[in-house]
Design an enzyme around this catalytic site. Structure first.
Site, PDB file in Angstrom:
ATOM      1  N   GLN A 114       0.910  -1.185   0.169  1.00 23.52           N
ATOM      2  CA  GLN A 114      -0.106  -0.097   0.040  1.00 23.52           C
ATOM      3  C   GLN A 114       0.966   1.431   0.112  1.00 23.52           C
ATOM      4  O   GLN A 114       1.056   1.999   1.202  1.00 23.52           O
ATOM      5  CB  GLN A 114      -0.731   0.079   1.209  1.00 23.52           C
ATOM      6  CG  GLN A 114      -1.857   1.036   1.257  1.00 23.52           C
ATOM      7  CD  GLN A 114      -3.054   0.892   0.262  1.00 23.52           C
ATOM      8  OE1 GLN A 114      -3.686  -0.330   0.462  1.00 23.52           O
ATOM      9  NE2 GLN A 114      -3.625   1.867  -0.028  1.00 23.52           N
ATOM     10  N   PHE A 115       1.369   1.537  -1.075  1.00 19.88           N
ATOM     11  CA  PHE A 115       2.290   3.030  -1.293  1.00 19.88           C
ATOM     12  C   PHE A 115       1.476   4.138  -0.881  1.00 19.88           C
ATOM     13  O   PHE A 115       2.489   4.921  -0.322  1.00 19.88           O
ATOM     14  CB  PHE A 115       2.939   3.093  -2.659  1.00 19.88           C
ATOM     15  CG  PHE A 115       1.902   3.606  -3.827  1.00 19.88           C
ATOM     16  CD1 PHE A 115       1.921   4.986  -3.871  1.00 19.88           C
ATOM     17  CD2 PHE A 115       0.957   2.606  -4.310  1.00 19.88           C
ATOM     18  CE1 PHE A 115       1.127   5.526  -4.742  1.00 19.88           C
ATOM     19  CE2 PHE A 115       0.161   3.300  -5.383  1.00 19.88           C
ATOM     20  CZ  PHE A 115       0.491   4.690  -5.599  1.00 19.88           C
ATOM     21  N   THR A 116       0.254   4.159  -0.957  1.00 16.74           N
ATOM     22  CA  THR A 116      -0.388   5.431  -0.680  1.00 16.74           C
ATOM     23  C   THR A 116      -0.369   5.700   1.026  1.00 16.74           C
ATOM     24  O   THR A 116      -0.674   6.683   1.422  1.00 16.74           O
ATOM     25  CB  THR A 116      -1.916   5.165  -1.076  1.00 16.74           C
ATOM     26  OG1 THR A 116      -2.703   4.149  -0.333  1.00 16.74           O
ATOM     27  CG2 THR A 116      -2.031   5.115  -2.289  1.00 16.74           C
TER      28      THR A 116
END
Length: 143
Positions: free
Chosen positions: A76-78
């Site tokens: 989950q890079f966000t």
């Protein structure tokens, strides 16, 4: 490294209409959304896995290690979005794929080495994550 942990009674990840990872625990499990930043390394991933495995957020202040709760790990890079200015998030703090992907794998592998049943999503894919949050309990872990 940041891990957004949700206590769940079920969770799954679907890519292109196919379920690629799912947990349906007898009782409780954990969904771990994992974000990686530029200065993260394998040692941090290992330490984060140990922290998650021992985190006492299940019923009766138990940890996943206490009850053998399964864990669904999803990249989950966000989690490294910077929203301080304007209306468009900046992703500069998120590590690029060549850095992040192996560290998410190290994190999941470290959990397995600790004894966890781990399912995963597909790094970089357009994933549909379904879950039933239990409690609800959601905790942000950082190192």
């Amino acid at each position: 490294m940041r891990v957004l942990v949700q206590r769940v009674t079920s969770a799954s990840v679907t890519v292109d209409g196919e379920v690629v990872g799912a947990i349906d625990p007898d009782g409780q499990g954990l969904l771990a959304l994992v974000g990686v930043t530029h200065d993260d390394d394998a040692a941090k991933a290992q330490k984060m896995a140990e922290k998650l495995w021992q985190l006492r957020i299940l019923d009766d202040e138990k940890s996943a290690s206490d009850v053998g709760a399964p864990i669904l790990v999803v990249s989950q890079f966000t989690l490294y979005a910077n929203t301080a200015k304007g209306r468009r998030p900046s992703w500069n703090a998120a590590a690029p794929r060549p850095v992040a992907e192996p560290l998410v794998e190290v994190f999941a592998g470290a959990l397995r080495d600790l004894g966890a049943h781990v399912e995963t999503g597909v790094f970089g894919a357009d994933m549909k994550v379904a879950l039933v949050n239990d409690g609800p309990v959601t905790v942000l872990l950082e190192l």
